[in-house]
Design a protein around this motif. Structure first.
Motif, short mmCIF file in Angstrom:
data_model
loop_
_atom_site.label_atom_id
_atom_site.label_comp_id
_atom_site.label_asym_id
_atom_site.label_seq_id
_atom_site.Cartn_x
_atom_site.Cartn_y
_atom_site.Cartn_z
N ASP A 190 0.83 -1.20 0.00
CA ASP A 190 0.00 0.00 0.00
C ASP A 190 0.87 1.26 0.00
N GLU A 191 2.03 1.19 0.66
CA GLU A 191 2.93 2.34 0.71
C GLU A 191 3.59 2.61 -0.64
N LEU A 192 3.47 1.68 -1.58
CA LEU A 192 4.01 1.88 -2.93
C LEU A 192 3.05 2.64 -3.83
N ARG A 193 1.89 3.02 -3.30
CA ARG A 193 0.88 3.62 -4.16
C ARG A 193 1.32 4.94 -4.77
N ARG A 194 2.28 5.62 -4.14
CA ARG A 194 2.79 6.87 -4.70
C ARG A 194 4.21 6.71 -5.24
N SER A 195 4.66 5.47 -5.33
CA SER A 195 6.01 5.21 -5.80
C SER A 195 6.11 5.43 -7.31
N GLY A 196 7.24 5.97 -7.73
CA GLY A 196 7.48 6.14 -9.15
C GLY A 196 8.39 5.06 -9.71
N GLU A 197 8.57 3.97 -8.97
CA GLU A 197 9.46 2.90 -9.44
C GLU A 197 9.01 2.40 -10.80
N PRO A 198 9.96 2.29 -11.74
CA PRO A 198 9.56 1.98 -13.12
C PRO A 198 9.21 0.53 -13.40
N HIS A 199 9.59 -0.39 -12.51
CA HIS A 199 9.43 -1.80 -12.86
C HIS A 199 8.63 -2.60 -11.83
N GLY A 200 9.13 -2.70 -10.62
CA GLY A 200 8.43 -3.50 -9.64
C GLY A 200 9.22 -3.65 -8.36
N ARG A 201 8.66 -4.43 -7.46
CA ARG A 201 9.27 -4.62 -6.14
C ARG A 201 9.01 -6.06 -5.69
N ALA A 202 10.02 -6.64 -5.06
CA ALA A 202 9.86 -7.92 -4.40
C ALA A 202 9.84 -7.69 -2.90
N LEU A 203 9.04 -8.46 -2.19
CA LEU A 203 8.97 -8.35 -0.73
C LEU A 203 9.08 -9.74 -0.13
N PHE A 204 9.92 -9.85 0.90
CA PHE A 204 10.09 -11.11 1.61
C PHE A 204 9.81 -10.84 3.09
N ALA A 205 8.83 -11.56 3.63
CA ALA A 205 8.38 -11.25 4.99
C ALA A 205 8.18 -12.53 5.80
N ARG A 206 8.34 -12.39 7.11
CA ARG A 206 8.08 -13.49 8.05
C ARG A 206 7.78 -12.88 9.40
N ALA A 207 7.03 -13.60 10.20
CA ALA A 207 6.77 -13.20 11.60
C ALA A 207 6.36 -11.74 11.72
N GLY A 208 5.53 -11.27 10.80
CA GLY A 208 4.99 -9.93 10.89
C GLY A 208 5.93 -8.82 10.45
N GLU A 209 7.02 -9.16 9.74
CA GLU A 209 8.00 -8.15 9.35
C GLU A 209 8.46 -8.36 7.92
N VAL A 210 8.53 -7.29 7.14
CA VAL A 210 9.15 -7.35 5.81
C VAL A 210 10.66 -7.25 6.02
N VAL A 211 11.37 -8.32 5.70
CA VAL A 211 12.81 -8.40 5.97
C VAL A 211 13.63 -7.81 4.83
N LEU A 212 13.16 -7.97 3.60
CA LEU A 212 13.91 -7.49 2.43
C LEU A 212 12.90 -7.10 1.36
N ASP A 213 13.14 -5.94 0.71
CA ASP A 213 12.20 -5.47 -0.33
C ASP A 213 12.96 -4.84 -1.49
N PRO A 214 13.76 -5.64 -2.22
CA PRO A 214 14.57 -5.08 -3.31
C PRO A 214 13.71 -4.63 -4.50
N PRO A 215 14.13 -3.56 -5.19
CA PRO A 215 13.45 -3.15 -6.43
C PRO A 215 13.82 -4.11 -7.55
N LEU A 216 12.98 -4.15 -8.57
CA LEU A 216 13.19 -5.03 -9.72
C LEU A 216 13.67 -4.22 -10.92
N ALA A 217 14.48 -4.86 -11.75
CA ALA A 217 14.97 -4.22 -12.96
C ALA A 217 14.03 -4.44 -14.14
N ARG A 218 13.12 -5.41 -14.01
CA ARG A 218 12.10 -5.67 -15.03
C ARG A 218 10.80 -6.01 -14.33
N PRO A 219 9.66 -5.70 -14.93
CA PRO A 219 8.38 -6.02 -14.29
C PRO A 219 8.17 -7.53 -14.22
#
Length: 367
Positions: free
Chosen positions: A63-92
């Protein structure tokens, strides 16, 4: 590819939520669409058994990406109620999707974010150079090299004093080429750039190229643009794609050659899942090769809490003394082993020949 940035994913046991979100579309309705995506991904995870806290953390992050201008995408890895890593993507990604599994679902990340080489571009002239870094995530300035500014230009006279002046000009050019090469080398070492593109007139490019250390020679491409020009995005993309293709082909050929046993009867490469599992357990994987469309990538193996607790059958883990075990995809389990033993991973393009067989293989270390 160096996977050190993935270490946080293997410092804690799972299960894990792995989510890939396409942010390439930008319209007036994007904020609303991202909220819908956030809710949909959380719902998918909940249906697969994810805990409420992790679903909520993923939903909030998307939801916090709703104003993001990232051109491709985002990966999110989460466990135990926490997003541990959220790298941007180079392709959609091919659509938004979420998975809940014992291990992070990382292979798509390597295809979408990590495979594109970082490119160090040096715009070279006789006075110095401007450096910039290019990747699938954009560009940024990487410094300026200022060499000697005088004398730079030759004269047309042929008398002795002028010939002496010409020699000084030549010395200035050579000095500046050495300065540029030194800065390019240092910048590459600092940034880990995979590819170096030299832009400028022929003589200046060659002079810098010849002064780069031997370790960088196979990383260098000379662009046929004149001094003062700037590379277009498509020029950089072409150079990066060709570099990726050549490296994948070189590693594939090295893998093929290493499959033959040596004088002691030991092969330098393996490609079936049982042999790969054994190599991972013994920390002998020197480089992991993955063809993401291969049938062995999603073959089921069994894992314990530690990366070297890996087996083809569940009973094997009990024999090894592991009481807790979970079924996991072979590619996820082998990537975990590679990351924890600092072995690089190369994702081969889908159009590459069907090697390794099954889509998974490894070059081995024996010392």
């Amino acid at each position: 590819m160096d996977l050190a940035f993935l270490h946080p994913l293997y410092e804690h046991s799972g299960p894990w939520a792995s989510v890939y979100v396409d942010t390439s579309r930008h319209t007036e309705s994007t904020p609303h669409e991202r909220r819908l995506t956030a809710a949909a991904m959380a719902r998918q995870l909940a249906e697969q058994g994810a805990d409420e806290a992790t679903c909520r953390a993923v939903e909030t992050a998307i939801d916090e990406l709703r104003r993001s201008g990232e051109p491709h995408g985002r990966a999110l890895f989460a466990r135990a109620g926490e997003v541990v890593l959220d790298p941007p993507l180079a392709r959609p990604p091919q659509g938004d999707h979420a998975e809940w599994a014992p291990l992070p679902r990382v292979t798509p990340l390597l295809e979408l974010a990590g495979q594109d080489p970082v490119c160090l571009v040096a715009y070279v002239d006789r006075r110095g150079a401007d450096l910039e870094l290019r990747s699938g995530l954009g560009r940024r300035e990487a410094g300026t090299v200022t060499g000697r500014q005088y004398p730079i230009h030759r004269t047309s006279s042929a008398d002795w004093s002028e010939r002496h002046f010409q020699l000084k000009v030549e010395n200035t050019w050579e000095h500046n080429a050495g300065e540029i090469a030194g800065h390019v080398s240092a910048c590459q070492e600092e940034t880990g750039a995979d590819l170096i593109v030299l832009v400028g007139d022929d003589r200046e490019r060659r002079a810098v190229h010849e002064r780069l250390p031997q370790r960088l020679r196979d990383r260098v491409v000379e662009a046929s643009h004149g001094a003062g020009s700037r590379l277009l995005d498509e020029d950089v993309e072409s150079a990066r794609a060709e570099h990726t293709r050549r490296r994948a082909e070189a590693e594939r050929e090295r893998f093929l050659a290493a499959r033959a046993p040596d004088g002691e009867g030991r092969a330098g490469a393996v490609e079936d899942v049982p042999a790969l599992v054994e190599a991972a357990r013994e920390h002998r994987i020197d480089e992991l090769l993955i063809r993401a469309d291969g049938p062995d990538t999603h073959r089921e193996v069994w894992i314990g809490e530690d990366a070297d607790q890996l087996a083809v059958r569940r009973t094997e883990l009990k024999t090894l003394g592991e009481q807790n075990s979970w079924a996991a995809r072979a590619d996820d389990a082998l990537i975990r082993s590679a990351v924890t033993t600092d072995a690089p991973v190369l994702v081969l393009p889908p159009e590459s020949e069907e090697t390794p067989v099954g889509g998974l293989g490894a070059l081995l270390r024996w010392k």
